[in-house]
Enzyme design. Structure first.
Site, short mmCIF file in Angstrom:
data_model
loop_
_atom_site.label_atom_id
_atom_site.label_comp_id
_atom_site.label_asym_id
_atom_site.label_seq_id
_atom_site.Cartn_x
_atom_site.Cartn_y
_atom_site.Cartn_z
N ALA A 130 -11.05 7.50 -8.51
CA ALA A 130 -11.80 6.77 -7.91
C ALA A 130 -13.42 6.90 -8.40
O ALA A 130 -13.76 7.84 -9.10
CB ALA A 130 -11.82 7.68 -6.43
N GLY A 186 -7.18 10.28 -8.58
CA GLY A 186 -6.27 9.02 -8.00
C GLY A 186 -5.50 8.63 -9.32
O GLY A 186 -4.13 8.04 -8.87
N GLU A 209 -2.69 10.94 -9.70
CA GLU A 209 -1.61 10.61 -8.37
C GLU A 209 -0.56 9.31 -8.74
O GLU A 209 0.35 9.34 -8.13
CB GLU A 209 -2.50 10.31 -7.15
N GLU A 235 -10.32 16.86 -7.62
CA GLU A 235 -11.03 16.70 -6.50
C GLU A 235 -11.61 17.85 -5.94
O GLU A 235 -12.88 17.52 -5.45
CB GLU A 235 -10.01 15.80 -5.37
#
Ligand SMILES: CCCCCCCC/C=C\C=C\CC(=O)SCCNC(=O)CCNC(=O)[C@H](O)C(C)(C)COP(=O)(O)OP(=O)(O)OC[C@H]1O[C@@H](n2cnc3c(N)ncnc32)[C@H](O)[C@@H]1OP(=O)(O)O
Length: 726
Positions: free
Chosen positions: A62, A102, A105, A125
C-alpha cells in the site's frame, strides 16, 4: 501458448511516481484488480491468470500515505485476495523486484508463486505500526509454518528469493524472465486440482510443542517490544491462526488491525518512515543539492584504530570500499588490527550463505600501516583519534600538507568545532565532520557536520558515503555537540539534578526505559564510561585543576551545576569498565547493572552536606524534566538553523540515541503531547529551578504555541530566517 489463454490482470505498483495516483493502492486500484479477476474468471477463453508488476517490480504494498482511510486499504484487500484464491483457474504470481505488505498478501492468494532470484519478499507492516491486514497473518503460517511466519511477521524483515524458496514461500526461482517462467508454470498446471493450492483450506503445520513454542515466542516479542504494540499484536494474529479456523482467524486479524490503526503508534512509525527519506533531501542556501557524487574506486584512509576507528573500518570493508587503516605506532596498529579482524570475522559469519562475501584478507581491499606516506593517494580520510582539539588540529595540518588536492578530510568528532579544525588546513572547503555512533559498524546514524567553508560537493560526498555504508546520513550545522549530543546534554543534566533532589539512578532509568528507551541515562553513562564526560568537563574548565579557586560546588558561571559525576570519577567509578559507576557490576567489564547501596548512601550524604532536602519525585516529573528539556533544546536548534527541520532531529534520535520508534522521535512526540502542554510544563519547572537555563522555554516553542499549536509540518514556516547556516 496462445494469447487468449491468459489474462495478465494487472500491472502495478512501484515505483510510485510512475503510476497515476488514484491507482497506487486506493479504491480505484483495488477495484481494477477485482474487475480484472472477475473478467478473467468469466471469460471461457481464459484458462489461467498470471499476476505481475510493472517495470520489473511486483509491489511494495500500500501507499503508506493512504493509511488515513483504512477501509480502502488492508481490510478491503482481504476479500480480493480471497477472490484470487477461489478462482477456478490457476493464478500464478510473477514476483520481480519486491513483493511487500499487501503485495505479498496478493501473492499468497495466488495458487503458485514464481520469483526472480534477485526478488525480495516480506510483510513489513509491523515496521509501520500495523499488521498484515489482508489475511496474510492467516495464510503465511499455513504455507511456511509458524516459526518462520512469526519471524517474518513480527520483525517485518525482507527475505531474499533464495530464502523464500527454502521456506516454501515460492515454488520456483528463475534467473531470467520471471513472467515467461510464470506463464510456463501456469500452462503446465491448467487442469490440475486447485484445492491443495488454496492456503485458506490448508491446516497450520503442527509442531510437537506448539504451546511451549508460542509461550516462549511471546515472551521474546514482548521483551523486545518495550511498549511497541505492533509486534505483540502480530504475534496474537499468528497465534489465532494456530487456534481457530481460517475465517475466525481472519476476523481476529481485522480486530487487531483496527486496534493498531487507532493506537497512534502507527502514525508515529509512518512519520518516521517518511522522515528518514526526507533527510536525504538537503540543499545549500543557493538551492544546490548534489546527491550523485559517486566514488566507487576511492581509496579511503581511516586514521586512528581505537574503538571508533575499528567500527568505521569494519563498516567501510562491509561497504566494499578499499581502505587503509593508519595508526601512530606498531603497538596500537597491531592491537587495532586484531580487533578489526575479530569484528570482520563475525560479520563474515553473519553474511554466510548470502550473495555478498566479505573480502578482507585481500591487501587491495584492506591494509594496515603506520606509514603516513600512504596519505598521498587517498581520496578521503576519516580521522578517528580521541577528542582533543590540539591533537586534531595537528593531524589536520599534516593531512592538508600531504593529501592530494581533491581529498576530502573528515573528522569523527562528537562535539568539537569543525571550523577550528578546518582552520589548521589550507582547504577548509574540504573539511567536514562525520560523527559516527558507537559501535560504528552497527549504529545506523551518521551526523554530517558542515563548517562555515565546507563546500556543497563535500557534503554530497559525505552523504553518498553514508548511503554506501548503509547508514542514515543527516546533515547538520556546526555547534557544540551538534544536534544529537546538544539535545542530550540537558536530558542528562536533568537526570543528575533529579538525583540531587531525591531520586535514585535506577528510578530515573526505569521511568525512561518504561517510556521505551533501550537504556536509561545512568545505565548509558556507565556503558559509555563516566571518564569521557569528565575529560570533556575538565577541558571546559568546569572541574579539575583549571577550575578557579573558590568556585562554588554547585554553581558554574552563574548556573546550577552538579558535581556528582565528577565525584564518582574522583573515586575511580568510571562505570562498567571499572565495575562501579552509577550501579555496581559483577566485575570490571561486567554488564549486569545492580543498584548499589554505596551510591544510595553517598547520595544521602551529599544531600546532607549541601543541605538539600530529599523529596519524593514522581514518574511524571522525571519523564517531563528529562524529555521536555531535550525537546526544548531541539526548538532552539531549529530556530538557530542548525538543522533544517524537526524530521532531522527525530531521525537522529531514532537512529543514534535509542529513542523508541513507536513514539516517532522527540519533536514528533512533542507534537503529540501538544506544544501548549510542553510549554506550560517547562514554564513550571523553570520557575522552580530559575538557575537552570535549559528549562527556560525556547522563544521558538513559545511562538508556535502563540500561533495556535502549529502542526509539525508547518513549524519551519514560522521561522523568519530558515536554515541560515545551510
Ligand atoms: C501486483 C500486486 C498487487 C498488490 C496490491 C497491493 C495493494 C495494497 C493494499 C493493501 C495493503 C496493505 C498493507 C501494506 O501494504 S503496508 C505497506 C507495506 N510496504 C512497505 O512498508 C514498503 C515500504 N517501502 C520500502 O521498504 C522501500 O521503500 C522499498 C520499497 C524497499 C524501496 O526501497 P528503496 O529503493 O531504498 O527506495 P526508498 O525507500 O527511498 O523509496 C523510494 C520512494 O518511494 C516511496 N515509498 C516507498 N514505499 C512506499 C510506500 N509503501 N508508500 C508510499 N511511498 C513509498 C519513498 O517514500 C520514496 O519516496 P521519496 O523519494 O519521495 O521519499
Amino acid at each position: 501458448m496462445s494469447q487468449d489463454t491468459f489474462c495478465v490482470v494487472f500491472h502495478a505498483q512501484i515505483p510510485f511516481d510512475r503510476i497515476p495516483h488514484q491507482f497506487k493502492s486506493g479504491p480505484m486500484f483495488l477495484q481494477a484488480l477485482e474487475d480484472g479477476l472477475k473478467k478473467a474468471d468469466a471469460d471461457p477463453s481464459v484458462k489461467a491468470v498470471m499476476i505481475c508488476g510493472e517495470n520489473g517490480k511486483f509491489s511494495a504494498g500500500a501507499d503508506i500515505r493512504g493509511f488515513s482511510s483504512p477501509k480502502t486499504l488492508g481490510v478491503a484487500l482481504g476479500p480480493i485476495v480471497s477472490l484470487i484464491e477461489s478462482s477456478e483457474k490457476p493464478v500464478v504470481a510473477a514476483i520481480e523486484g519486491v513483493a511487500l505488505g499487501g503485495g505479498l498478501e496478493v501473492a499468497l492468494g495466488c495458487h503458485y508463486r514464481v520469483a526472480h532470484a534477485k526478488a525480495r519478499m516480506g510483510l513489513p507492516e509491523v515496521t509501520i505500526g500495523l499488521l498484515p491486514g489482508a489475511e496474510g497473518t492467516q495464510r503465511l503460517p499455513r504455507l511456511i509454518g509458524v516459526p518462520a511466519a512469526l519471524d517474518m511477521i513480527t520483525t517485518g524483515k525482507h527475505i531474499p528469493a533464495t530464502e523464500a524458496l527454502k521456506l516454501g514461500l515460492v515454488d520456483e526461482i528463475v534467473e531470467e524472465n520471471t513472467i515467461e517462467a510464470a506463464i510456463r508454470l501456469a500452462n503446465k498446471v491448467i487442469g490440475q486440482p486447485l484445492g491443495p493450492r488454496r492456503l485458506s483450506l490448508k491446516p497450520v503445520p503442527k509442531l510437537p510443542n506448539m504451546e511451549a513454542f508460542l509461550q516462549e515466542a511471546q515472551v521474546k516479542v514482548k521483551r523486545q517490544a518495550r511498549g511497541f504494540l505492533a509486534p505483540e499484536l502480530c504475534f496474537q494474529a499468528v497465534q489465532a491462526a494456530t487456534q481457530r479456523p481460517f475465517a475466525e482467524g481472519v476476523r481476529r486479524e481485522r480486530e487487531l488491525f483496527q486496534v493498531l490503526l487507532s493506537s497512534g503508534q502507527a502514525q508515529a512509525l509512518q512519520y518516521a518512515f517518511f522522515a528518514e527519506r526526507a533527510v536525504h533531501r538537503w540543499a545549500t542556501p543557493g538551492g544546490i543539492n548534489l546527491l550523485f557524487i559517486i566514488f566507487d574506486s576511492i581509496l579511503l584512509l581511516s586514521l586512528g584504530l581505537g574503538t571508533m576507528g575499528q567500527g568505521i573500518v569494519t563498516s567501510l570493508v562491509k561497504a566494499n570500499i578499499p581502505v587503509v587503516a593508519l595508526e601512530q605506532n606498531l603497538e596500537y596498529l597491531n592491537k587495532g588490527r586484531k580487533a578489526v579482524m575479530v569484528l570482520l570475522e563475525r560479520e563474515a559469519k553473519k553474511m554466510e550463505g548470502g550473495a555478498q562475501k566479505l573480502d578482507f584478507h585481500n591487501p587491495a581491499r584492506l591494509q594496515f600501516t603506520v606509514d603516513f606516506n600512504l596519505l598521498h593517494d587517498v581520496d578521503l580520510v576519516i580521522e578517528a583519534v580521541f577528542e582533543n582539539m590540539a591533537l586534531k588540529k595537528e593531524i589536520f595540518h599534516k593531512l592538508s600538507n600531504i593529501c592530494k588536492p581533491g581529498a576530502l578530510l573528515c573528522t569523527n568528532t562528537s562535539a568539537l568545532d569543525i571550523d577550528e579544525i578546518a582552520s589548521a588546513t589550507s582547504r577548509p572547503q574540504q573539511v567536514i565532520g562525520t560523527h559516527f555512533f558507537s559501535p560504528a559498524h552497527v549504529m545506523r546514524l551518521l551526523e554530517i557536520i558542515y563548517g562555515r567553508h565546507t563546500s556543497p560537493s563535500a557534503i554530497a560526498t559525505a552523504m553518498q558515503l553514508a548511503k554506501d555504508m548503509k547508514k542514515v546520513g543527516v546533515v547538520v550545522g556546526n555547534c557544540f555537540g551538534f544536534v544529537g549530543n546538544r539535545m542530550m546534554f540537558p536530558y542528562v543534566e536533568q537526570a543528575v539534578f533529579l538525583l540531587e533532589e531525591g531520586s535514585r539512578p535506577e528510578a530515573v532509568d526505569q521511568v525512561l526505559e518504561d517510556f521505551g528507551f533501550k537504556i536509561g541515562p545512568f545505565r548509558m553513562s556507565d556503558l559509555a564510561g563516566l571518564d569521557v564526560g569528565w575529560r570533556s568537563r575538565k577541558g571546559q574548565g568546569l572541574t579539575g585543576p583549571s577550575l578557579p579557586a573558590g568556585s562554588s560546588a554547585r554553581q558554574r558561571r552563574g548556573q546550577r551545576y552538579s558535581p556528582l559525576p565528577d565525584l564518582l570519577c574522583e573515586r575511580g567509578r568510571f562505570g562498567q569498565k571499572t565495575g562501579k559507576g552509577w550501579y555496581q557490576y559483577e566485575r570490571a567489564g561486567g554488564r549486569t547493572a545492580t543498584p548499589d547501596p554505596w551510591i544510595h548512601g553517598f547520595l544521602s550524604q551529599y544531600r546532607d552536606t549541601h543541605r538539600i532536602e530529599t523529596r519524593y519525585i514522581d514518574q511524571e516529573e522525571i519523564l517531563e524534566r528529562c524529555l521536555f528539556s531535550l525537546i526544548n533544546e531541539g526548538f532552539a536548534i531549529l530556530a538557530e538553523g542548525i538543522a533544517s527541520g524537526p524530521e532531522h532531529l527525530d531521525v537522529i534520535y531514532l537512529n543514534g540515541y535509542g529513542w523508541p520508534k513507536h513514539r516517532g522521535g522527540p519533536m514528533f512526540y512533542a507534537s503529540t503531547v501538544g506544544l501548549p502542554r510542553v510549554l506550560a510544563k517547562l514554564q513550571k519547572y523553570s520557575e522552580a529551578h530559575p538557575d537552570v537555563p535549559k528549562l527556560r522555554p525556547s522563544a521558538f516553542l513559545k511562538k508556535l504555541v502563540a500561533v495556535g499549536n502549529a502542526p509539525l509540518k508547518e513549524w519551519m514556516s514560522y521561522l523568519s530566517r530558515q536554515s541560515p547556516k545551510l
